[in-house]
Design a protein around this motif. Sequence first.
Motif: not given
Length: 246
Positions: A89-95, A121-125, A199-208
């Motif tokens: 799994m990736d280190a960026d918290g998406q998984h 995918f969620g709506p933020e993808a 499920a997968v979650q994408y974080f924006n720059v403000e969320q790190g």
Amino acid sequence: MFRCIVLIPSYNSGALLRRTVASVLAVWPDIVVVTDGSTDGSDQTLEDMLPLHPGLKVLHLAHNGGKGQAVLHGAQWAMRAGYTHVLTMDADGQHPAQSVPDFISVAQRNPGSLVLGVPVFGPEAPALRVWGRKLSNLLIGMETHGAIEDCLFGFRVYPAKAMIAVLEASRFMRGFDFDPEVALCMVWQGVPALNKPAAVQYFNVEQGGISHFHYVRDNARLIFMHLRLLFTWVWRACCGKPPRSL
């Protein structure tokens, strides 16, 4: 005896690395983190966790060699330590860390199979990322007769021995081409693939959120990979032979 460890390759993952490791430790005790030439000090954020979690191991690579190289290094260590399977799994918290036990349970019931996550995918993808993977999945699906539903999602459980054999036999699969090609080559080698939604979650720059995907360089690498594998598939099919990687 079935033994599975969560393998997290990391390159300059910032604060997300600690959050990801902590979320996995809440549901699974065995983790190996491979810091792939990181220079941001993110690996040091795990030091206070090591005495408290005996199943947590951190391996350091001096130079950045790519995701595939980090996974290979971690899987080789895991096999020497007695593990039979690795969940990547990736280190960026998406998984989804909460899905780790479920995926490992499926692998335990099917120890000879790949358990491949299929992203929900969620709506933020980002739309570009969602649509950009459709062509890769179309080609990989054609080359594996539909065995692989999503070739780019890195949340998976691998039989360690089979994965290591495929990686050690090839000079490719060391960067972002790792996820699609290793799965395809293992299927070509006769390893069954089980596809399971995750499920997968994408974080924006403000969320790190952090991404090291370079759209020009890494898309060019993926295009070269698909052309090479497509040529292999067509050539072997014309010769009446089972496909193998180049």
